[in-house]
Enzyme design. Sequence first.
Site, PDB file in Angstrom:
ATOM      1  N   ASP A  38       1.244   3.816   2.828  1.00  4.34           N
ATOM      2  CA  ASP A  38       1.800   3.329   4.093  1.00  4.34           C
ATOM      3  C   ASP A  38       3.315   3.178   4.057  1.00  4.34           C
ATOM      4  O   ASP A  38       4.001   3.566   5.002  1.00  4.34           O
ATOM      5  CB  ASP A  38       1.185   1.976   4.462  1.00  4.34           C
ATOM      6  CG  ASP A  38      -0.249   2.098   4.943  1.00  4.34           C
ATOM      7  OD1 ASP A  38      -0.686   3.217   5.253  1.00  4.34           O
ATOM      8  OD2 ASP A  38      -0.942   1.057   5.004  1.00  4.34           O
ATOM      9  N   THR A  39       3.833   2.555   2.995  1.00  2.00           N
ATOM     10  CA  THR A  39       5.241   2.127   3.046  1.00  2.00           C
ATOM     11  C   THR A  39       6.065   2.475   1.812  1.00  2.00           C
ATOM     12  O   THR A  39       7.234   2.086   1.737  1.00  2.00           O
ATOM     13  CB  THR A  39       5.323   0.602   3.249  1.00  2.00           C
ATOM     14  OG1 THR A  39       4.756  -0.074   2.116  1.00  2.00           O
ATOM     15  CG2 THR A  39       4.592   0.180   4.522  1.00  2.00           C
ATOM     16  N   ARG A  40       5.485   3.197   0.848  1.00  2.00           N
ATOM     17  CA  ARG A  40       6.226   3.458  -0.391  1.00  2.00           C
ATOM     18  C   ARG A  40       7.552   4.167  -0.130  1.00  2.00           C
ATOM     19  O   ARG A  40       8.581   3.858  -0.754  1.00  2.00           O
ATOM     20  CB  ARG A  40       5.387   4.300  -1.350  1.00  2.00           C
ATOM     21  CG  ARG A  40       6.084   4.560  -2.695  1.00  2.00           C
ATOM     22  CD  ARG A  40       5.279   5.508  -3.577  1.00  2.00           C
ATOM     23  NE  ARG A  40       3.967   4.989  -3.883  1.00  2.00           N
ATOM     24  CZ  ARG A  40       3.715   4.087  -4.826  1.00  2.00           C
ATOM     25  NH1 ARG A  40       4.711   3.603  -5.547  1.00  2.00           N
ATOM     26  NH2 ARG A  40       2.491   3.671  -5.049  1.00  2.00           N
ATOM     27  N   GLU A  88      -4.849  -7.266  -6.589  1.00  2.46           N
ATOM     28  CA  GLU A  88      -3.491  -7.756  -6.808  1.00  2.46           C
ATOM     29  C   GLU A  88      -3.260  -9.025  -5.993  1.00  2.46           C
ATOM     30  O   GLU A  88      -2.678 -10.001  -6.472  1.00  2.46           O
ATOM     31  CB  GLU A  88      -2.509  -6.658  -6.376  1.00  2.46           C
ATOM     32  CG  GLU A  88      -1.127  -6.746  -6.986  1.00  2.46           C
ATOM     33  CD  GLU A  88      -0.340  -5.477  -6.685  1.00  2.46           C
ATOM     34  OE1 GLU A  88      -0.151  -4.660  -7.603  1.00  2.46           O
ATOM     35  OE2 GLU A  88       0.083  -5.298  -5.523  1.00  2.46           O
ATOM     36  N   GLY A 112       1.798   4.938 -19.655  1.00  2.59           N
ATOM     37  CA  GLY A 112       0.798   4.931 -20.718  1.00  2.59           C
ATOM     38  C   GLY A 112       0.419   3.538 -21.177  1.00  2.59           C
ATOM     39  O   GLY A 112      -0.374   3.377 -22.091  1.00  2.59           O
ATOM     40  N   ARG A 152       0.866  -1.181   0.000  1.00  2.35           N
ATOM     41  CA  ARG A 152       0.000   0.000   0.000  1.00  2.35           C
ATOM     42  C   ARG A 152       0.896   1.222   0.000  1.00  2.35           C
ATOM     43  O   ARG A 152       1.587   1.514   0.973  1.00  2.35           O
ATOM     44  CB  ARG A 152      -0.897  -0.008   1.236  1.00  2.35           C
ATOM     45  CG  ARG A 152      -1.908   1.154   1.267  1.00  2.35           C
ATOM     46  CD  ARG A 152      -2.979   0.968   0.211  1.00  2.35           C
ATOM     47  NE  ARG A 152      -4.114   1.859   0.425  1.00  2.35           N
ATOM     48  CZ  ARG A 152      -4.368   2.948  -0.318  1.00  2.35           C
ATOM     49  NH1 ARG A 152      -3.532   3.270  -1.309  1.00  2.35           N
ATOM     50  NH2 ARG A 152      -5.431   3.680  -0.071  1.00  2.35           N
ATOM     51  N   GLY A 153       0.879   1.945  -1.118  1.00  5.06           N
ATOM     52  CA  GLY A 153       1.815   3.045  -1.297  1.00  5.06           C
ATOM     53  C   GLY A 153       1.794   4.091  -0.197  1.00  5.06           C
ATOM     54  O   GLY A 153       2.838   4.538   0.269  1.00  5.06           O
TER      55      GLY A 153
END
Length: 237
Positions: A31-33, A95, A61, A28-29
């Site tokens: 949270d932890t990206r 995902e 794209g 989850r970006g």
Amino acid sequence: MSSSITLRSSSSTSHPHNYHYDVFLSFRGKDTRKTFTDHLYDNLVAHGIHTFRDDEELENGGDIAADLDRAMEELRFFIIVFSKNYATSKWCLNELLKITECTAKKASEVIIPIFYHVTTSDVGNQEGSFKDAFLEHRKNADPQKKLIRDWEIALKKVSKIKGVPVDDQHEAKVIRDIREDILKKLDCKTLHVGDNIVGVDVHLKKLKSLLKMELDEVHVVGIYGIGGIDEDGQLEL
């Protein structure tokens, strides 16, 4: 151009893999990206583990769904970083479904769940923040009832896999342990270096001229470098 370094296997025979990627990172970006996942990704890549994450590898794209499907079919390990807001993302949950489908078809593919400041019960039984997320998903979700149930089943399944808890541990050590475990299971794979290495072409051209590749003779190349580089490594040109 691309180049690669083949490390000597711990066994007497090297067994190259047939996967385009070694690892797929699901996270989850928000949270932890920029924290744990970023540090994990950099560490894996720095040690030659070819790792896929959506913001790095998907073509701008392009067809995101198709690119994800293709990436998942061409790798060995799935690392899923479960965090407090993971279940709020339909993208992450879909995902996850795809990951469980892939691993069900190929026994050689491995899921490594990481429980980042959440528990296995939070994930598998939808407790805590996961419970709140599913309450939101169920609002006005009549057409998606089956999909929501599939998400729950996938979370339950993956939560039962022995994973890596990250609470008060030193994250650097956790990341090192994950990396070493993957390297051990890969058992000497091709070390991914990447494409378009700046400035290497002129050196390769000079090296090939010295080797006189047009002659049908055996040549020996000595590689000199800084300490810590595997002396038994072989360079593929």
